[in-house]
Every structure is written in C-alpha cells, then in structure tokens.
Design a protein around this motif. Structure first.
Motif, PDB file in Angstrom:
ATOM      1  N   TYR A 195      -3.980  13.034   5.292  1.00 36.73           N
ATOM      2  CA  TYR A 195      -4.973  13.338   6.328  1.00 36.73           C
ATOM      3  C   TYR A 195      -4.526  14.509   7.198  1.00 36.73           C
ATOM      4  O   TYR A 195      -5.350  15.253   7.718  1.00 36.73           O
ATOM      5  CB  TYR A 195      -5.299  12.101   7.162  1.00 36.73           C
ATOM      6  N   LEU A 200      -1.610  11.991 -10.296  1.00 36.48           N
ATOM      7  CA  LEU A 200      -2.457  12.724  -9.346  1.00 36.48           C
ATOM      8  C   LEU A 200      -3.892  12.190  -9.405  1.00 36.48           C
ATOM      9  O   LEU A 200      -4.527  11.986  -8.370  1.00 36.48           O
ATOM     10  CB  LEU A 200      -2.435  14.227  -9.655  1.00 36.48           C
ATOM     11  N   ALA A 201      -4.359  11.925 -10.627  1.00 31.66           N
ATOM     12  CA  ALA A 201      -5.719  11.373 -10.773  1.00 31.66           C
ATOM     13  C   ALA A 201      -5.806  10.014 -10.080  1.00 31.66           C
ATOM     14  O   ALA A 201      -6.822   9.690  -9.457  1.00 31.66           O
ATOM     15  CB  ALA A 201      -6.071  11.259 -12.246  1.00 31.66           C
ATOM     16  N   ALA A 224     -10.405   6.828   8.175  1.00 29.98           N
ATOM     17  CA  ALA A 224      -9.070   6.780   7.573  1.00 29.98           C
ATOM     18  C   ALA A 224      -8.327   5.503   7.945  1.00 29.98           C
ATOM     19  O   ALA A 224      -7.299   5.193   7.344  1.00 29.98           O
ATOM     20  CB  ALA A 224      -8.269   7.992   8.020  1.00 29.98           C
ATOM     21  N   ARG A 269       0.838  -1.198   0.000  1.00 32.30           N
ATOM     22  CA  ARG A 269       0.000   0.000   0.000  1.00 32.30           C
ATOM     23  C   ARG A 269       0.875   1.251   0.000  1.00 32.30           C
ATOM     24  O   ARG A 269       0.668   2.172  -0.761  1.00 32.30           O
ATOM     25  CB  ARG A 269      -0.857  -0.032   1.260  1.00 32.30           C
ATOM     26  N   ILE A 311      -6.005  10.533  -6.390  1.00 32.49           N
ATOM     27  CA  ILE A 311      -7.364  10.972  -6.039  1.00 32.49           C
ATOM     28  C   ILE A 311      -8.310   9.769  -6.026  1.00 32.49           C
ATOM     29  O   ILE A 311      -9.153   9.641  -5.138  1.00 32.49           O
ATOM     30  CB  ILE A 311      -7.855  12.059  -7.026  1.00 32.49           C
ATOM     31  N   ALA A 312      -8.131   8.871  -7.013  1.00 35.44           N
ATOM     32  CA  ALA A 312      -8.987   7.677  -7.056  1.00 35.44           C
ATOM     33  C   ALA A 312      -8.785   6.812  -5.812  1.00 35.44           C
ATOM     34  O   ALA A 312      -9.716   6.173  -5.338  1.00 35.44           O
ATOM     35  CB  ALA A 312      -8.678   6.877  -8.310  1.00 35.44           C
ATOM     36  N   ARG A 313      -7.564   6.796  -5.287  1.00 30.34           N
ATOM     37  CA  ARG A 313      -7.272   5.966  -4.104  1.00 30.34           C
ATOM     38  C   ARG A 313      -7.762   6.635  -2.810  1.00 30.34           C
ATOM     39  O   ARG A 313      -8.373   6.004  -1.978  1.00 30.34           O
ATOM     40  CB  ARG A 313      -5.764   5.714  -4.007  1.00 30.34           C
ATOM     41  N   HIS A 314      -7.460   7.912  -2.657  1.00 27.47           N
ATOM     42  CA  HIS A 314      -7.692   8.540  -1.345  1.00 27.47           C
ATOM     43  C   HIS A 314      -8.789   9.610  -1.328  1.00 27.47           C
ATOM     44  O   HIS A 314      -9.145  10.089  -0.255  1.00 27.47           O
ATOM     45  CB  HIS A 314      -6.386   9.156  -0.836  1.00 27.47           C
ATOM     46  N   GLY A 315      -9.280   9.989  -2.515  1.00 34.37           N
ATOM     47  CA  GLY A 315     -10.273  11.067  -2.576  1.00 34.37           C
ATOM     48  C   GLY A 315     -11.514  10.767  -1.760  1.00 34.37           C
ATOM     49  O   GLY A 315     -12.020  11.635  -1.038  1.00 34.37           O
ATOM     50  N   ARG A 316     -11.991   9.544  -1.880  1.00 35.99           N
ATOM     51  CA  ARG A 316     -13.226   9.167  -1.166  1.00 35.99           C
ATOM     52  C   ARG A 316     -13.054   9.283   0.350  1.00 35.99           C
ATOM     53  O   ARG A 316     -13.870   9.909   1.029  1.00 35.99           O
ATOM     54  CB  ARG A 316     -13.611   7.739  -1.551  1.00 35.99           C
ATOM     55  N   GLY A 317     -11.971   8.702   0.858  1.00 40.92           N
ATOM     56  CA  GLY A 317     -11.731   8.728   2.306  1.00 40.92           C
ATOM     57  C   GLY A 317     -11.588  10.155   2.820  1.00 40.92           C
ATOM     58  O   GLY A 317     -12.185  10.524   3.843  1.00 40.92           O
ATOM     59  N   ARG A 329     -12.708  12.898   1.478  1.00 38.07           N
ATOM     60  CA  ARG A 329     -13.954  13.654   1.367  1.00 38.07           C
ATOM     61  C   ARG A 329     -14.941  13.270   2.470  1.00 38.07           C
ATOM     62  O   ARG A 329     -15.585  14.140   3.056  1.00 38.07           O
ATOM     63  CB  ARG A 329     -14.588  13.458  -0.007  1.00 38.07           C
ATOM     64  N   PHE A 349      -5.601  18.379  -2.664  1.00 41.08           N
ATOM     65  CA  PHE A 349      -4.909  17.769  -3.804  1.00 41.08           C
ATOM     66  C   PHE A 349      -4.118  18.807  -4.615  1.00 41.08           C
ATOM     67  O   PHE A 349      -3.090  18.469  -5.203  1.00 41.08           O
ATOM     68  CB  PHE A 349      -5.892  16.991  -4.682  1.00 41.08           C
TER      69      PHE A 349
END
Lengths: 212, 149
Positions: free
Chosen positions: A99, A44-45, A169, A25, A48-54, A56, A77
């Motif tokens: 975080y 960067l995209a 998180a 990881r 965002i796909a990995r951590h954006g959800r958490g 947000r 970001f």
C-alpha cells in the motif's frame, strides 16, 4: 484494582488474538515475496490474486479514475517483481509495503494528471470511478452508495487516503501512518475529519432530496 | 458478497476468514455477521458504508497476465537499453572508431600491397627478359607489334 486487572487482561487477550490472526496472513505473504525474489512468476500471480483487488479499489477510489488505477497497480506489481529481494519482513508487513508503494504511485499519477490538465493535453477529467449521484440506479440502496462515492471523491486528498487505507486496506493506525509517512496522531485526526466530511456530504444530499 | 462467492473464496484462501487478504476479509466478516447485525458505533457503520461504496468489480487474472506481459516486455527492453547504453558510452564509441580506423588503414595497406606486388612481378619479368609473362606487352604474332619493333 480488580477492574484494572480485568481491563488489562481483556487488552492482553485482544492483542494476543490480533497476533494470532496476523501471523498466518503475514507468513503467507512473506513466503510469496521470498519466492518472487527468487524469480517465481507463479508466486507473483498468487500475490496479485491476494492483494490486486484491494490495491486496485484503493487506487481507483483515491484517483477517481479507473484506467489510471489500472496503470498504477500494474506498475506496483512490476516494482514488487524488481524489488522483492530488498523487502525486509522484520521492518514492515507485506500489505503495508504494497500500500505504501501504491500510495506513492497514486500521488505521482495525480501530479502527472494535474500537469496534463494544466498543459491542456487532457481536455476532460474523465472520472468513471466517481459517477454523479443521479447517474446511478434509482434504487435507494444504490443511490445512497453513490452519494457516499461522491463524498469520498470530494474529500481532501490526505483525508481520502487515510479513510481508504483504513476501510479498504483494513490497515491499523500505525500502519496507515507508515504508509502516509506521518504520525499516528495525524492519521487519527485525518480519519476524524474524513468521517465528519463524509457525514456532512451524505446529510446535505439527503436534505436536498427531501426538499425536491 | 454472495454465498457462492464466499464458498469460492474459502477454496482460494482457506477456511480461516481472518487470514484472508483485504478487502475480502472485511466482506466475509460482514457476511458472517449478517446485515441485521447493527454495528456497535457510528464510525463502524460509516466504514461499512464506505467499504460497500468503494467496492468495484476487478479481474485479478487479467491484471496478473498484464503484469507478467509487462515484465517480459521490460526484460527485452532492458537488454536493448543496456546494449544501446553500452554502445553510446564515449569510451565504447572511441574504441569502436579507433578499431574502424585501424581496420580501414590495414585494408588499404593490404590492397595497396597486393597491387604493388603484381606490378613488381611484372617489372621484374620485364627486366629479366621475359616480357611475355608480364602482361605489359602483348607479343602475339598477329598484331604486327614484332615488325614494328
């Protein structure tokens, strides 16, 4: 003596399994950050796909405001894009760093929101992320979740932050302490109080419903 | 998390669920554990409830496009900001003013010099006795100037 040895062996196995789990990881995140530092928008995209959800969900539940959370996460970001070269993987994990930036931005955003409310620029504290319990669906499962949501929103800020960092998180206590800039002992206390407060909130709502 | 979502996320993050980012990891582990599997202690049960309550619909693709748009906008703004801050620096402003003053002064001299040269030429022509070329006197025969002289 045998019990101590067995206990230590179990502890060592647990630590070893954690290290084995943590490595891929971390490596993936470190690679992505290296590519971002080199100017790759694709990387960067992916981050965002990995951590954006958490991030947000954490920001939305901490701030209690979905649009503020959206702004905060975008800002995080953009900061990552600008400062990826400064990140030192030997000092912290990428997730902890992300975080930490988010927590700081959330605190700034909360202060700004408070100031705007104080001055009178915001008439209402719109709070779509923490709906009133009875506004939710009447299904008991969802109602329980809605009560918990209300309980999270009602927690003191630091308790709420510690609990969300732990649950959303999935950070361990030392990482939460690093994000919040405090000691591990303090984080443990915050978690104990947050869980106690949440249990009391849920119990109070259940009692009220029974009386009705 | 549904089975379909789990399958999609497996394609996205790989088969090793423990290597997935949070909160997908916890959700997947909850799914694999099954709802009937009761958590070992009260804190764990509450944490599961908090996670379920906290989860919300998010759109990472939209977020990524918004972030990239902001980065592009920032890039343009950064160039503009740098240019304006360069132009607004006192040293730059002083240098620009000095250059403008010099340009105006040089232009004035140039203009004055060209007019002066023309006048000199005319006076010289008059002195050497060829006033017809100077334009100072119009000696056309029709206007009677010759007779007047």
């Amino acid at each position: 003596m045998a019990i101590v040895t067995l206990g230590f062996a179990a502890f060592a196995a647990d630590i070893k399994s954690r290290i084995v789990v943590e490595k891929p990881r971390q490596r993936e995140d470190d690679d992505l950050l290296g590519r971002i530092a080199a100017g790759s928008q694709g990387a960067l995209a992916q981050l965002i796909a990995r951590h954006g959800r958490g991030l947000r969900i954490f920001a939305a539940r901490y701030l209690g405001n979905a649009s503020d959370a959206e702004d905060v996460v975008q800002d995080v970001f953009v900061t990552v894009w600008k400062n990826a070269g400064r990140f030192d993987p030997r000092r912290a994990r990428v997730s902890t760093w992300l975080y930490k930036i988010t927590a700081n931005r959330c605190i700034d955003q909360r202060r700004r929101r408070f100031l705007r409310n104080f001055i009178g620029l915001d008439d209402l504290d719109c709070d779509p992320a923490s709906e009133a319990p009875d506004a939710e669906a009447r299904v008991s499962d969802r109602q329980e979740l809605s009560i918990v949501r209300g309980g999270i929103a009602a927690l003191p800020q630091r308790q709420r932050m510690a609990l969300l960092l732990k649950v959303v998180a999935d950070l361990d206590v030392p990482a939460i302490a690093e994000v919040m800039g405090t000691s591990t002992g303090s984080v443990e206390q915050l978690l104990v109080r947050a869980r106690r407060g949440l249990r009391n909130h849920v119990a109070a709502h259940e009692g009220r419903e029974r009386n009705v | 998390m549904t089975e379909d979502e789990f399958a999609q996320l497996t394609r996205r993050f790989g088969k090793d669920v423990t290597a997935w980012p949070a909160p997908y990891r916890q959700q997947a582990l909850l799914l694999s554990a099954g709802r009937q599997d009761s958590p070992s202690d009260r804190d764990e049960a509450l944490d599961r409830l908090v996670l379920e309550a906290a989860l919300d619909d998010t759109d990472e693709q939209r977020l990524a496009s918004q972030v990239l748009a902001r980065i592009d906008a920032d890039r343009g703004r950064t160039f503009g900001t740098r240019l304006s801050s360069f132009l607004l620096r006192p040293a730059t402003m002083t240098a620009c003013s000095a250059l403008l003053f010099l340009a105006l002064a040089a232009g004035g001299y140039q203009l004055a010099a060209s007019e002066g040269n023309a006048l000199d030429a005319k006076l010289l022509a008059l002195a050497t006795g060829s006033p017809a070329n100077t334009g100072l006197l119009d000696l056309s025969p029709d206007d009677g100037t010759e007779n007047a002289l």
